[in-house]
Design a protein around this motif. Structure first.
Motif: not given
Length: 147
Positions: A10-14, A22-23, A32-33, A36-39
């Motif tokens: 359960s990723f926190k995304i806003r 951001e995640i 952090v923004r 696609p690489e961060e995901w």
């Protein structure tokens, strides 16, 4: 190539006022923004934590390293129990090919911070290498943390 089965998380995304998603990065303890690489990085972190049981306290994300005169940032580093760099992970966006350019990038990072294992992933593909006598050799499975 290593087949990765990512665990559910359960990723926190806003979406803040700036309009860029951001995640929450659990390692860095900051938002952090979400690109696609961060995901890919966040999913790979969860794979290492939940599936491979790597201790979170021995993982570091997006830290600066000095490569000659250049300042670079590695994506993910795993440290051994003596706090020495052990595994270097380079994450790319899912639509980016894992080619020799990516491999050379992580090998240059390895010159600055030598490690036993190198991993490159775009979320779909994952390749891992272990330092051999002369060169890095591809391996079929990621090592367990205590190996």
């Amino acid at each position: 190539m290593i087949k990765i089965y990512y665990p559910t998380h359960s990723f926190k995304i806003r979406e803040p006022e700036r309009g860029k998603e951001e995640i929450w990065d659990e390692l860095r303890k900051l938002w952090v923004r979400l690109n696609p690489e961060e995901w890919v990085r966040q999913n790979f972190i969860q794979y290492l934590l939940q599936v491979k049981n790597y201790p979170a306290s021995y993982l570091a994300a997006e830290r600066n390293i000095k490569l000659g005169e250049l300042n670079k940032r590695f994506d993910l580093m795993v440290f051994d129990r003596s706090a020495r760099p052990w595994m270097l992970v380079e994450c790319k966006a899912m639509d980016e090919k894992l080619n020799s350019r990516v491999m050379w990038q992580v090998l240059r990072y390895n010159m600055a911070v030598p490690v036993k294992y190198i991993v490159i992933t775009n979320g779909e593909e994952c390749h891992a290498f272990v330092r051999g006598e002369v060169d890095f050799e591809e391996i079929a499975v990621l090592p367990g943390y205590d190996e």
